[in-house]
Design an enzyme around this catalytic site. Structure first.
Site, short mmCIF file in Angstrom:
data_model
loop_
_atom_site.label_atom_id
_atom_site.label_comp_id
_atom_site.label_asym_id
_atom_site.label_seq_id
_atom_site.Cartn_x
_atom_site.Cartn_y
_atom_site.Cartn_z
N GLU A 42 0.84 -1.19 0.00
CA GLU A 42 0.00 0.00 0.00
C GLU A 42 0.88 1.25 0.00
O GLU A 42 1.92 1.30 0.66
CB GLU A 42 -0.89 -0.01 1.25
CG GLU A 42 -1.81 1.19 1.36
CD GLU A 42 -2.62 1.20 2.64
OE1 GLU A 42 -3.70 1.83 2.63
OE2 GLU A 42 -2.20 0.58 3.64
N LYS B 205 -9.72 1.57 -2.49
CA LYS B 205 -9.91 1.07 -1.13
C LYS B 205 -11.27 1.48 -0.55
O LYS B 205 -11.63 2.66 -0.55
CB LYS B 205 -8.78 1.61 -0.24
CG LYS B 205 -8.76 1.07 1.19
CD LYS B 205 -7.59 1.70 1.94
CE LYS B 205 -7.48 1.22 3.37
NZ LYS B 205 -6.39 1.91 4.09
N CYS C 209 -5.06 -3.26 2.92
CA CYS C 209 -4.76 -3.01 4.32
C CYS C 209 -5.96 -3.14 5.26
O CYS C 209 -6.37 -4.23 5.62
CB CYS C 209 -4.10 -1.63 4.46
SG CYS C 209 -3.22 -1.38 6.03
#
Length: 281
Positions: free
Chosen positions: A49, A119, A160
């Site tokens: 990330e 995300k 994440c």
């Protein structure tokens, strides 16, 4: 990907970085790690990330670029040169509202963008005694669950903090995913407690391989990432791990064994889909 009869495999690599506030240096490190992954025989390499930039919020907004842009084009060119599938973990993609997206880009062996995932779950937390994070101050969340085909295998894309939301990965599995790709910049504090636990849980409950590429070390003073890039099999076994330092960790995925496991322990087939739904009522 190698295939011989019913015995077939894929070689994957997770690239661990210590990205900081210099996008030029970060890109050079990322390209070098892709070279190393390809030299080790990888079919797919995953960057972490925010491989492009880790620093202040103001710096992140300044570093954001359109997609396609110079940085993403450089990754695509290297994927094409190496004949390598690359997940450009995530980068700061410029958005129209003045913020950016935490965008994960999948490149095929020809260097073309095969998929983009923005995300979904933004990291807004404030644990007692730890640095606070408010990703939503500069980042707009995505609104799509994304899977993509990698040479006949479906992969679920995530980033994440998403790993704490198991319903996302169940949707990946229901879409046919056999690989779960998790680029991350997990904090040192939360990583010590939960990183491996969450990754192995997502692997076991979905009977998928997990490829998790992490940031490691400090980006700015007081903010450190946990590292421990991992590759995990559908039984929850850690096939490879790099606890510290910048580098590449790789493993060969036994896809035939995954199929056998799903047949021998048919938890996915035994789901009681008739009495529960993932949708909120």
């Amino acid at each position: 990907m190698a295939a011989v009869g019913k015995e077939y495999s894929m070689r994957v690599a997770a690239c661990q970085m210590n990205s900081r506030g210099d996008t030029v240096a970060n890109l050079a490190t990322a390209l070098g790690l892709l070279d190393e992954a390809a030299a080790g025989g990888a079919d797919l390499a995953v960057l972490p990330e925010y491989f492009d930039y880790l620093g202040t919020d103001e710096g992140a907004l300044a570093a954001a670029e359109p997609i396609p842009g110079p940085l993403s084009e450089a990754i695509g060119a290297r994927a094409r040169k190496l004949g390598l599938w690359v997940l450009a973990g995530s980068l700061h993609a410029r958005a129209a509202d003045g913020r950016c997206s935490n965008a994960s880009l999948l490149f095929d062996r020809e260097g073309r963008i095969a998929a983009r995932y923005d995300k979904l779950h933004l990291f807004d937390i404030g644990l007692a005694g730890q640095p606070s994070y408010r990703e939503s101050a500069t980042v707009g969340g995505g609104d799509q669950v994304v899977t993509a085909e990698i040479e006949g295998l479906r992969a679920g894309l995530s980033v994440c903090y998403d790993i704490r939301f198991p319903e996302l990965y169940r949707l990946h599995m229901l879409a046919g995913a056999r690989l779960l790709l998790v680029p991350a910049a997990f904090t040192r504090h939360t990583g010590l407690a939960h990183w491996e636990l969450l990754l192995r849980a997502r692997a076991v409950e979905n009977q998928c391989f997990v490829i998790a590429a992490a940031q490691v070390g400090e980006s700015i003073a007081g903010r450190a990432c946990f590292g421990h890039s991992m590759i995990i099999d559908p039984w929850g076994q850690v096939l490879a791990c790099q606890p510290k330092g910048v580098g590449v960790v790789a493993a060969t995925l036994d896809l035939a064994r995954q199929e056998a496991l799903r047949a021998e322990l048919p938890a996915l087939a035994n789901r009681r889909a008739d009495i529960y739904r993932l949708e909120t009522r």
